[in-house]
Design a protein around this motif. Structure first.
Motif, PDB file in Angstrom:
ATOM      1  N   LEU A   1       0.996  -1.051   0.645  1.00  0.00           N
ATOM      2  CA  LEU A   1       0.267   0.147   0.127  1.00  0.00           C
ATOM      3  C   LEU A   1       0.418   1.125  -0.042  1.00  0.00           C
ATOM      4  CD1 LEU A   1      -2.814   0.887   0.659  1.00  0.00           C
ATOM      5  CD2 LEU A   1      -2.506   0.691   2.790  1.00  0.00           C
ATOM      6  N   VAL A   2       0.564   1.857  -0.436  1.00  0.00           N
ATOM      7  CA  VAL A   2       1.333   3.079  -0.842  1.00  0.00           C
ATOM      8  C   VAL A   2       1.322   4.529  -0.711  1.00  0.00           C
ATOM      9  CG1 VAL A   2       3.336   4.456  -2.635  1.00  0.00           C
ATOM     10  CG2 VAL A   2       2.847   1.561  -3.061  1.00  0.00           C
ATOM     11  N   PHE A   3      -0.003   4.628  -1.301  1.00  0.00           N
ATOM     12  CA  PHE A   3      -0.810   6.250  -0.493  1.00  0.00           C
ATOM     13  C   PHE A   3      -2.172   4.911   0.285  1.00  0.00           C
ATOM     14  CE2 PHE A   3       2.242   7.969  -3.624  1.00  0.00           C
ATOM     15  CZ  PHE A   3       2.166   8.722  -2.573  1.00  0.00           C
ATOM     16  N   MET A   4      -3.112   6.173   0.273  1.00  0.00           N
ATOM     17  CA  MET A   4      -4.397   5.053   0.741  1.00  0.00           C
ATOM     18  C   MET A   4      -5.371   5.186  -0.570  1.00  0.00           C
ATOM     19  SD  MET A   4      -4.443   5.749   4.071  1.00  0.00           S
ATOM     20  CE  MET A   4      -5.872   4.859   4.128  1.00  0.00           C
ATOM     21  N   ASP A   5      -5.133   5.645  -1.226  1.00  0.00           N
ATOM     22  CA  ASP A   5      -5.787   5.565  -2.954  1.00  0.00           C
ATOM     23  C   ASP A   5      -4.759   4.935  -3.797  1.00  0.00           C
ATOM     24  OD1 ASP A   5      -8.002   6.530  -1.390  1.00  0.00           O
ATOM     25  OD2 ASP A   5      -7.266   8.434  -2.393  1.00  0.00           O
ATOM     26  N   GLU A   6      -3.712   3.536  -3.205  1.00  0.00           N
ATOM     27  CA  GLU A   6      -2.502   3.326  -4.536  1.00  0.00           C
ATOM     28  C   GLU A   6      -2.149   2.011  -3.713  1.00  0.00           C
ATOM     29  OE1 GLU A   6       1.506   4.419  -7.164  1.00  0.00           O
ATOM     30  OE2 GLU A   6      -0.587   6.148  -6.932  1.00  0.00           O
ATOM     31  N   ILE A   7      -1.842   0.895  -4.717  1.00  0.00           N
ATOM     32  CA  ILE A   7      -0.966  -0.244  -4.151  1.00  0.00           C
ATOM     33  C   ILE A   7      -0.363  -0.592  -5.176  1.00  0.00           C
ATOM     34  CG2 ILE A   7      -3.202  -1.790  -5.181  1.00  0.00           C
ATOM     35  CD1 ILE A   7      -2.304  -3.877  -2.468  1.00  0.00           C
ATOM     36  N   LYS A   8       0.325  -1.230  -5.357  1.00  0.00           N
ATOM     37  CA  LYS A   8       1.399  -1.473  -5.634  1.00  0.00           C
ATOM     38  C   LYS A   8       2.143  -2.705  -5.849  1.00  0.00           C
ATOM     39  CE  LYS A   8       6.314  -0.487  -6.340  1.00  0.00           C
ATOM     40  NZ  LYS A   8       8.044  -0.221  -6.526  1.00  0.00           N
ATOM     41  N   TYR A   9       1.835  -3.680  -7.076  1.00  0.00           N
ATOM     42  CA  TYR A   9       2.195  -5.224  -7.293  1.00  0.00           C
ATOM     43  C   TYR A   9       3.747  -5.302  -7.728  1.00  0.00           C
ATOM     44  CZ  TYR A   9      -3.008  -6.266  -5.539  1.00  0.00           C
ATOM     45  OH  TYR A   9      -4.077  -5.968  -5.702  1.00  0.00           O
ATOM     46  N   THR A  10       4.951  -6.317  -7.179  1.00  0.00           N
ATOM     47  CA  THR A  10       5.680  -6.396  -7.949  1.00  0.00           C
ATOM     48  C   THR A  10       6.197  -8.198  -7.452  1.00  0.00           C
ATOM     49  OG1 THR A  10       6.855  -4.583  -6.401  1.00  0.00           O
ATOM     50  CG2 THR A  10       8.263  -5.985  -7.622  1.00  0.00           C
ATOM     51  N   VAL A  11       6.278  -8.302  -8.957  1.00  0.00           N
ATOM     52  CA  VAL A  11       6.454 -10.239  -9.137  1.00  0.00           C
ATOM     53  C   VAL A  11       8.630 -10.386  -9.164  1.00  0.00           C
ATOM     54  CG1 VAL A  11       6.168 -12.144 -10.049  1.00  0.00           C
ATOM     55  CG2 VAL A  11       3.976 -10.261 -10.187  1.00  0.00           C
ATOM     56  N   HIS A  12       7.934 -11.253  -8.789  1.00  0.00           N
ATOM     57  CA  HIS A  12       9.662 -11.476  -9.375  1.00  0.00           C
ATOM     58  C   HIS A  12       9.552 -13.503  -9.450  1.00  0.00           C
ATOM     59  CE1 HIS A  12      11.342  -8.517  -6.981  1.00  0.00           C
ATOM     60  NE2 HIS A  12      12.470  -8.059  -8.354  1.00  0.00           N
ATOM     61  N   VAL A  13      10.031 -13.952 -10.310  1.00  0.00           N
ATOM     62  CA  VAL A  13       9.991 -15.459 -10.517  1.00  0.00           C
ATOM     63  C   VAL A  13      11.690 -15.439  -9.638  1.00  0.00           C
ATOM     64  CG1 VAL A  13       9.822 -17.123 -12.438  1.00  0.00           C
ATOM     65  CG2 VAL A  13       8.376 -14.680 -11.892  1.00  0.00           C
ATOM     66  N   TYR A  14      11.996 -17.144  -9.491  1.00  0.00           N
ATOM     67  CA  TYR A  14      13.197 -17.640  -9.390  1.00  0.00           C
ATOM     68  C   TYR A  14      13.810 -18.645 -10.062  1.00  0.00           C
ATOM     69  CZ  TYR A  14      13.482 -13.450  -6.201  1.00  0.00           C
ATOM     70  OH  TYR A  14      13.710 -12.262  -5.283  1.00  0.00           O
ATOM     71  N   GLU A  15      15.105 -19.507 -10.289  1.00  0.00           N
ATOM     72  CA  GLU A  15      14.534 -21.008 -10.777  1.00  0.00           C
ATOM     73  C   GLU A  15      13.989 -21.482  -9.457  1.00  0.00           C
ATOM     74  OE1 GLU A  15      15.444 -23.878 -13.130  1.00  0.00           O
ATOM     75  OE2 GLU A  15      16.011 -21.512 -13.547  1.00  0.00           O
ATOM     76  N   LYS A  16      14.148 -22.227  -8.105  1.00  0.00           N
ATOM     77  CA  LYS A  16      14.251 -22.888  -7.298  1.00  0.00           C
ATOM     78  C   LYS A  16      14.272 -21.817  -6.250  1.00  0.00           C
ATOM     79  CE  LYS A  16      15.104 -26.889  -9.169  1.00  0.00           C
ATOM     80  NZ  LYS A  16      13.691 -27.461  -9.097  1.00  0.00           N
TER      81      LYS A  16
END
Length: 125
Positions: A58-73
């Motif tokens: 939750l970055v601000f009350m009106d904004e959300i940030k999604y972050t994705v990483h993919v790892y080998e294992k």
């Protein structure tokens, strides 16, 4: 780790000719910074052996940030294969959601959606 209530997403789920099996999988959640940021770790995501990490912040009350990483294992022990991939969602207004009937009527009135006859014909193909 806990068992996911959802089946593991695989390509077979979208193939009408293949047998659908409920492939259970595990995940874990942890707070990165409570109560505004938490992370989900999903090993063997999609049955491909890769680990997906999804962070919701939750970055601000009106904004959300999604972050994705993919790892080998495992995160931290392996190099990142994909990521960071980020998406931001911002509240567009404070109006409550419409009920489904009103929303569909509005879409039909604007001509955005196809008429019922077109939909029925498409299902017959």
């Amino acid at each position: 780790w806990q068992e996911s209530p959802y089946p593991r997403p695989t390509g077979a789920m979208f193939d009408e000719t293949s047998e659908h099996k409920d492939n259970q999988h595990c995940f874990k959640h942890h707070w990165v910074q409570q109560p505004t940021c938490f992370e989900s770790v999903m090993p063997n995501f999609g049955g491909k052996g890769k680990t997906v990490v999804l962070r919701r912040e939750l970055v601000f009350m009106d904004e959300i940030k999604y972050t994705v990483h993919v790892y080998e294992k495992e995160p931290g022990s392996d190099a990142v294969l994909v990521g960071p991939c980020s998406a931001f969602f911002r509240r567009s207004n404070y109006a409550p959601p419409m009920n489904q009937a009103l929303e569909l009527k509005a879409r039909f009135a604007e001509g955005i959606s196809q008429k019922l006859e077109w939909r029925l014909a498409a299902l017959e193909k």
